[in-house]
Design a protein around this motif. Structure first.
Motif, PDB file in Angstrom:
ATOM      1  N   SER A  17     -26.451  -1.824 -64.453  1.00 19.16           N
ATOM      2  CA  SER A  17     -26.227  -3.209 -64.029  1.00 19.16           C
ATOM      3  C   SER A  17     -25.116  -3.286 -62.998  1.00 19.16           C
ATOM      4  CB  SER A  17     -25.842  -4.073 -65.237  1.00 19.16           C
ATOM      5  OG  SER A  17     -26.855  -4.097 -66.216  1.00 19.16           O
ATOM      6  N   LEU A  18     -25.225  -4.300 -62.163  1.00 21.41           N
ATOM      7  CA  LEU A  18     -24.171  -4.629 -61.208  1.00 21.41           C
ATOM      8  C   LEU A  18     -24.111  -6.136 -61.072  1.00 21.41           C
ATOM      9  CD1 LEU A  18     -24.654  -2.144 -58.206  1.00 21.41           C
ATOM     10  CD2 LEU A  18     -22.709  -2.233 -59.765  1.00 21.41           C
ATOM     11  N   ARG A  19     -22.938  -6.619 -60.706  1.00 17.21           N
ATOM     12  CA  ARG A  19     -22.777  -8.036 -60.407  1.00 17.21           C
ATOM     13  C   ARG A  19     -22.225  -8.173 -58.999  1.00 17.21           C
ATOM     14  NH1 ARG A  19     -18.427 -12.517 -62.399  1.00 17.21           N
ATOM     15  NH2 ARG A  19     -19.815 -14.317 -62.569  1.00 17.21           N
ATOM     16  N   LEU A  20     -23.013  -8.784 -58.141  1.00 17.63           N
ATOM     17  CA  LEU A  20     -22.571  -9.049 -56.778  1.00 17.63           C
ATOM     18  C   LEU A  20     -21.921 -10.414 -56.708  1.00 17.63           C
ATOM     19  CD1 LEU A  20     -25.640  -7.771 -54.704  1.00 17.63           C
ATOM     20  CD2 LEU A  20     -23.697  -6.482 -55.621  1.00 17.63           C
ATOM     21  N   SER A  21     -20.900 -10.506 -55.870  1.00 17.81           N
ATOM     22  CA  SER A  21     -20.222 -11.779 -55.662  1.00 17.81           C
ATOM     23  C   SER A  21     -20.227 -12.118 -54.180  1.00 17.81           C
ATOM     24  CB  SER A  21     -18.769 -11.704 -56.149  1.00 17.81           C
ATOM     25  OG  SER A  21     -18.702 -11.431 -57.532  1.00 17.81           O
ATOM     26  N   CYS A  22     -20.286 -13.384 -53.892  1.00 18.09           N
ATOM     27  CA  CYS A  22     -20.233 -13.873 -52.512  1.00 18.09           C
ATOM     28  C   CYS A  22     -19.191 -14.983 -52.458  1.00 18.09           C
ATOM     29  CB  CYS A  22     -21.596 -14.391 -52.087  1.00 18.09           C
ATOM     30  SG  CYS A  22     -21.610 -15.207 -50.473  1.00 18.09           S
ATOM     31  N   ALA A  23     -18.146 -14.738 -51.682  1.00 20.16           N
ATOM     32  CA  ALA A  23     -17.081 -15.721 -51.528  1.00 20.16           C
ATOM     33  C   ALA A  23     -17.264 -16.468 -50.212  1.00 20.16           C
ATOM     34  CB  ALA A  23     -15.725 -15.022 -51.560  1.00 20.16           C
ATOM     35  N   VAL A  63     -37.965  -9.038 -58.918  1.00 14.37           N
ATOM     36  CA  VAL A  63     -36.695  -9.076 -59.657  1.00 14.37           C
ATOM     37  C   VAL A  63     -36.708 -10.075 -60.804  1.00 14.37           C
ATOM     38  CG1 VAL A  63     -35.467  -8.396 -57.564  1.00 14.37           C
ATOM     39  CG2 VAL A  63     -35.549 -10.815 -58.217  1.00 14.37           C
ATOM     40  N   LYS A  64     -37.796 -10.820 -60.957  1.00  8.04           N
ATOM     41  CA  LYS A  64     -37.864 -11.804 -62.039  1.00  8.04           C
ATOM     42  C   LYS A  64     -37.659 -11.132 -63.388  1.00  8.04           C
ATOM     43  CE  LYS A  64     -40.768 -15.326 -59.874  1.00  8.04           C
ATOM     44  NZ  LYS A  64     -42.110 -15.957 -59.822  1.00  8.04           N
ATOM     45  N   GLY A  65     -36.808 -11.750 -64.198  1.00 14.97           N
ATOM     46  CA  GLY A  65     -36.533 -11.206 -65.519  1.00 14.97           C
ATOM     47  C   GLY A  65     -35.432 -10.159 -65.529  1.00 14.97           C
ATOM     48  N   TYR A  79     -23.143 -15.717 -57.193  1.00 15.74           N
ATOM     49  CA  TYR A  79     -23.216 -14.434 -57.870  1.00 15.74           C
ATOM     50  C   TYR A  79     -24.664 -13.979 -58.013  1.00 15.74           C
ATOM     51  CZ  TYR A  79     -18.575 -16.019 -59.292  1.00 15.74           C
ATOM     52  OH  TYR A  79     -17.284 -16.487 -59.296  1.00 15.74           O
ATOM     53  N   LEU A  80     -24.827 -12.676 -58.105  1.00 12.68           N
ATOM     54  CA  LEU A  80     -26.134 -12.111 -58.432  1.00 12.68           C
ATOM     55  C   LEU A  80     -25.920 -11.063 -59.510  1.00 12.68           C
ATOM     56  CD1 LEU A  80     -29.174 -12.158 -57.702  1.00 12.68           C
ATOM     57  CD2 LEU A  80     -28.722 -10.154 -56.262  1.00 12.68           C
ATOM     58  N   GLU A  81     -26.368 -11.375 -60.710  1.00 11.27           N
ATOM     59  CA  GLU A  81     -26.309 -10.447 -61.828  1.00 11.27           C
ATOM     60  C   GLU A  81     -27.582  -9.610 -61.803  1.00 11.27           C
ATOM     61  OE1 GLU A  81     -23.576 -10.693 -64.008  1.00 11.27           O
ATOM     62  OE2 GLU A  81     -24.222  -8.762 -64.825  1.00 11.27           O
ATOM     63  N   MET A  82     -27.413  -8.299 -61.682  1.00  5.48           N
ATOM     64  CA  MET A  82     -28.567  -7.407 -61.562  1.00  5.48           C
ATOM     65  C   MET A  82     -28.600  -6.474 -62.757  1.00  5.48           C
ATOM     66  SD  MET A  82     -28.499  -6.554 -57.485  1.00  5.48           S
ATOM     67  CE  MET A  82     -27.041  -5.534 -57.597  1.00  5.48           C
ATOM     68  N   ASN A  83     -29.660  -6.521 -63.519  1.00  8.90           N
ATOM     69  CA  ASN A  83     -29.828  -5.687 -64.700  1.00  8.90           C
ATOM     70  C   ASN A  83     -31.083  -4.826 -64.567  1.00  8.90           C
ATOM     71  OD1 ASN A  83     -27.563  -6.871 -66.203  1.00  8.90           O
ATOM     72  ND2 ASN A  83     -28.854  -8.694 -66.332  1.00  8.90           N
ATOM     73  N   SER A  84     -31.169  -3.813 -65.401  1.00  5.99           N
ATOM     74  CA  SER A  84     -32.331  -2.909 -65.406  1.00  5.99           C
ATOM     75  C   SER A  84     -32.657  -2.443 -64.000  1.00  5.99           C
ATOM     76  CB  SER A  84     -33.542  -3.618 -66.038  1.00  5.99           C
ATOM     77  OG  SER A  84     -33.258  -4.041 -67.349  1.00  5.99           O
ATOM     78  N   LEU A  85     -31.658  -1.991 -63.302  1.00  5.20           N
ATOM     79  CA  LEU A  85     -31.832  -1.619 -61.892  1.00  5.20           C
ATOM     80  C   LEU A  85     -32.753  -0.414 -61.749  1.00  5.20           C
ATOM     81  CD1 LEU A  85     -28.219  -2.311 -60.706  1.00  5.20           C
ATOM     82  CD2 LEU A  85     -30.276  -3.258 -59.657  1.00  5.20           C
ATOM     83  N   LYS A  86     -33.502  -0.439 -60.662  1.00  4.71           N
ATOM     84  CA  LYS A  86     -34.462   0.611 -60.351  1.00  4.71           C
ATOM     85  C   LYS A  86     -34.116   1.220 -58.994  1.00  4.71           C
ATOM     86  CE  LYS A  86     -38.102  -2.219 -62.479  1.00  4.71           C
ATOM     87  NZ  LYS A  86     -39.412  -2.881 -62.254  1.00  4.71           N
ATOM     88  N   GLY A 108     -22.887  -7.971 -45.816  1.00  2.28           N
ATOM     89  CA  GLY A 108     -23.703  -7.126 -46.678  1.00  2.28           C
ATOM     90  C   GLY A 108     -22.877  -6.195 -47.555  1.00  2.28           C
ATOM     91  N   THR A 109     -23.459  -5.842 -48.688  1.00  2.00           N
ATOM     92  CA  THR A 109     -22.853  -4.872 -49.588  1.00  2.00           C
ATOM     93  C   THR A 109     -23.936  -3.908 -50.058  1.00  2.00           C
ATOM     94  OG1 THR A 109     -21.468  -4.591 -51.576  1.00  2.00           O
ATOM     95  CG2 THR A 109     -23.142  -6.327 -51.664  1.00  2.00           C
ATOM     96  N   GLN A 110     -23.625  -2.632 -50.053  1.00  2.00           N
ATOM     97  CA  GLN A 110     -24.619  -1.609 -50.365  1.00  2.00           C
ATOM     98  C   GLN A 110     -24.777  -1.447 -51.874  1.00  2.00           C
ATOM     99  OE1 GLN A 110     -26.546   0.524 -48.224  1.00  2.00           O
ATOM    100  NE2 GLN A 110     -27.545   1.044 -50.171  1.00  2.00           N
ATOM    101  N   VAL A 111     -26.016  -1.445 -52.307  1.00  2.00           N
ATOM    102  CA  VAL A 111     -26.349  -1.121 -53.697  1.00  2.00           C
ATOM    103  C   VAL A 111     -27.251   0.105 -53.682  1.00  2.00           C
ATOM    104  CG1 VAL A 111     -27.591  -1.868 -55.760  1.00  2.00           C
ATOM    105  CG2 VAL A 111     -26.130  -3.483 -54.525  1.00  2.00           C
ATOM    106  N   THR A 112     -26.838   1.131 -54.392  1.00  2.00           N
ATOM    107  CA  THR A 112     -27.625   2.359 -54.483  1.00  2.00           C
ATOM    108  C   THR A 112     -27.908   2.666 -55.941  1.00  2.00           C
ATOM    109  OG1 THR A 112     -26.589   3.226 -52.470  1.00  2.00           O
ATOM    110  CG2 THR A 112     -27.746   4.794 -53.881  1.00  2.00           C
ATOM    111  N   VAL A 113     -29.181   2.811 -56.262  1.00  2.00           N
ATOM    112  CA  VAL A 113     -29.592   3.104 -57.639  1.00  2.00           C
ATOM    113  C   VAL A 113     -30.158   4.513 -57.663  1.00  2.00           C
ATOM    114  CG1 VAL A 113     -30.954   2.359 -59.617  1.00  2.00           C
ATOM    115  CG2 VAL A 113     -30.130   0.666 -57.950  1.00  2.00           C
TER     116      VAL A 113
END
Length: 115
Positions: A17-23, A63-65, A79-86, A108-113
């Motif tokens: 999981s990750l939580r992205l934030s946007c200010a 990304v639903k669910g 915010y974007l709460e991201m779970n069960s990342l693939k 932008g912010t990099q997300v690497t799974v």
């Protein structure tokens, strides 16, 4: 005008999981629509999720669910709460704001799974 700054990206294992934030640089209560987009290498920027001023959200089918978008108008944050990342979630994630006919993007912010 509004400046958007994302944070929270990083490297995570599959299923993590990750939580992205946007200010935002100013009050967002008047901004009708905010959201998150992703852009994977060699692909076009695609919608991940949006949220209206009153809290109505919309998600890409992929990304639903798993992902949840939220906004705190008092703190000028989205915010974007991201779970069960693939691994296919790997991308640069951009914060987005639509005010009237003007669209604004963060850097932008990099997300690497990893698999």
């Amino acid at each position: 005008q509004v400046h958007l700054v994302e944070s929270g990206g990083g490297l995570v294992q599959t299923g993590g999981s990750l939580r992205l934030s946007c200010a935002a640089s100013r009050r967002i209560v008047s901004i009708a629509l905010m959201g998150w987009y992703q852009q994977a290498p060699g692909k076009q920027r695609e919608l991940v999720a949006t949220i209206t001023r009153t809290g109505t959200s919309n998600y890409a089918d992929s990304v639903k669910g798993r992902f949840a978008i939220s906004r705190d108008n008092g703190k000028n944050m989205v915010y974007l709460e991201m779970n069960s990342l693939k691994p296919e979630d790997t991308a640069v994630y951009y914060c987005y704001a639509l005010e009237g006919y003007r669209a604004y993007w963060g850097q932008g912010t990099q997300v690497t799974v990893s698999s």
